[in-house]
Design a protein around this motif. Structure first.
Motif, PDB file in Angstrom:
ATOM      1  N   LEU A  11       0.782  -1.474   0.156  1.00 23.10           N
ATOM      2  CA  LEU A  11       0.070  -0.032  -0.155  1.00 23.10           C
ATOM      3  C   LEU A  11       0.910   1.396   0.029  1.00 23.10           C
ATOM      4  O   LEU A  11       0.694   2.299  -0.631  1.00 23.10           O
ATOM      5  CB  LEU A  11      -0.967   0.072   1.218  1.00 23.10           C
ATOM      6  N   ARG A  63      -8.264  -1.972   8.916  1.00 23.78           N
ATOM      7  CA  ARG A  63      -8.708  -0.449   8.763  1.00 23.78           C
ATOM      8  C   ARG A  63      -7.259   0.342   8.909  1.00 23.78           C
ATOM      9  O   ARG A  63      -6.861   0.705   9.925  1.00 23.78           O
ATOM     10  CB  ARG A  63      -9.415   0.102   9.859  1.00 23.78           C
ATOM     11  N   LEU A  93      -5.391   4.118  -5.302  1.00 28.06           N
ATOM     12  CA  LEU A  93      -5.927   2.897  -4.796  1.00 28.06           C
ATOM     13  C   LEU A  93      -6.714   2.040  -5.891  1.00 28.06           C
ATOM     14  O   LEU A  93      -6.763   0.611  -5.785  1.00 28.06           O
ATOM     15  CB  LEU A  93      -6.821   3.331  -3.588  1.00 28.06           C
ATOM     16  N   GLU A  97      -6.395  -2.846  -7.038  1.00 32.81           N
ATOM     17  CA  GLU A  97      -7.272  -2.822  -5.481  1.00 32.81           C
ATOM     18  C   GLU A  97      -6.991  -4.296  -5.049  1.00 32.81           C
ATOM     19  O   GLU A  97      -7.433  -4.431  -3.940  1.00 32.81           O
ATOM     20  CB  GLU A  97      -8.784  -2.818  -5.920  1.00 32.81           C
ATOM     21  N   LEU A 106      -9.595  -3.267  -1.558  1.00 31.93           N
ATOM     22  CA  LEU A 106      -9.472  -1.913  -0.827  1.00 31.93           C
ATOM     23  C   LEU A 106     -10.590  -1.062  -1.080  1.00 31.93           C
ATOM     24  O   LEU A 106     -11.040  -0.790  -2.108  1.00 31.93           O
ATOM     25  CB  LEU A 106      -8.179  -1.283  -1.473  1.00 31.93           C
ATOM     26  N   THR A 107     -11.030  -0.480   0.294  1.00 32.57           N
ATOM     27  CA  THR A 107     -12.186   0.340   0.122  1.00 32.57           C
ATOM     28  C   THR A 107     -11.692   1.681   0.992  1.00 32.57           C
ATOM     29  O   THR A 107     -11.691   1.536   2.300  1.00 32.57           O
ATOM     30  CB  THR A 107     -13.502  -0.523   0.752  1.00 32.57           C
ATOM     31  N   PRO A 108     -11.847   2.584   0.215  1.00 34.42           N
ATOM     32  CA  PRO A 108     -11.491   3.868   1.110  1.00 34.42           C
ATOM     33  C   PRO A 108     -12.831   4.702   1.591  1.00 34.42           C
ATOM     34  O   PRO A 108     -13.911   4.329   0.902  1.00 34.42           O
ATOM     35  CB  PRO A 108     -10.874   4.735  -0.062  1.00 34.42           C
ATOM     36  N   SER A 109     -12.740   5.194   2.654  1.00 35.90           N
ATOM     37  CA  SER A 109     -13.862   5.961   3.044  1.00 35.90           C
ATOM     38  C   SER A 109     -13.858   7.326   2.721  1.00 35.90           C
ATOM     39  O   SER A 109     -13.020   7.813   1.981  1.00 35.90           O
ATOM     40  CB  SER A 109     -13.874   6.123   4.897  1.00 35.90           C
ATOM     41  N   VAL A 131      -8.578   3.278   4.882  1.00 33.40           N
ATOM     42  CA  VAL A 131      -8.735   2.432   3.836  1.00 33.40           C
ATOM     43  C   VAL A 131      -8.923   0.872   4.297  1.00 33.40           C
ATOM     44  O   VAL A 131      -7.819   0.503   5.147  1.00 33.40           O
ATOM     45  CB  VAL A 131      -7.320   2.356   3.113  1.00 33.40           C
ATOM     46  N   THR A 132     -10.101   0.328   4.118  1.00 33.26           N
ATOM     47  CA  THR A 132     -10.305  -1.094   4.673  1.00 33.26           C
ATOM     48  C   THR A 132      -9.866  -1.886   3.730  1.00 33.26           C
ATOM     49  O   THR A 132      -9.980  -1.939   2.514  1.00 33.26           O
ATOM     50  CB  THR A 132     -11.773  -1.166   4.868  1.00 33.26           C
TER      51      THR A 132
END
Length: 143
Positions: A11, A63, A93, A97, A106-109, A131-132
């Motif tokens: 990352l 997280r 990102l 992913e 990857l899941t960003p808030s 970033v989860t």
């Protein structure tokens, strides 16, 4: 190297390779932020895994935290530059992913934006993005 460390290193490398800003990992905030901005990756929290028993597998939604900093003119401004940096983070990102197959996704808030005053330094605009990273391992310490 554990899967967790491989993911966090990948990352950091992804961000370093695709952002105009300086990228650091787990560092304290320096007194001066580069003109192109600064992003600090914090390792964050893997949380409690979901487990399966046969074969034993731990599923994590780790997280990690990104802190983005952009210098602000004392008279105001800088919001557009911070917004461009956040857009660049999102694009970085999306490049990979799965981080080369280390993660499932990857899941960003959405960013939490604030202003920060540091004595003796220009004010900063900041954004915090979680970033989860979803991944699975057979051993939470070495997997």
């Amino acid at each position: 190297m554990s899967r967790r460390e491989q993911i966090l290193a990948a990352l950091a490398m992804t961000l370093t390779g695709h952002l105009p800003a300086t990228v650091r990992r787990n560092e304290v905030l320096p007194e001066k932020v580069p003109a192109a901005g600064l992003v600090i990756l914090r390792d964050g929290e893997p949380g409690e895994p979901d487990l399966t028993l046969n074969p034993r597998t731990a599923f994590y939604a780790h997280r990690a935290e990104l802190e983005a900093y952009m210098a602000q003119d004392p008279r105001g401004g800088g919001e557009a530059a911070l917004d461009r940096l956040l857009g660049a983070i999102g694009a970085a990102l999306r490049v990979d992913e799965t981080l080369g197959g280390l993660a499932e996704t990857l899941t960003p808030s959405a960013p939490e934006i604030a202003a920060l005053a540091i004595e003796g330094a220009p004010p900063l605009l900041t954004a915090r993005v979680i970033v989860t990273v979803d991944y699975q391992v057979s051993d939470p310490l070495t997997g």
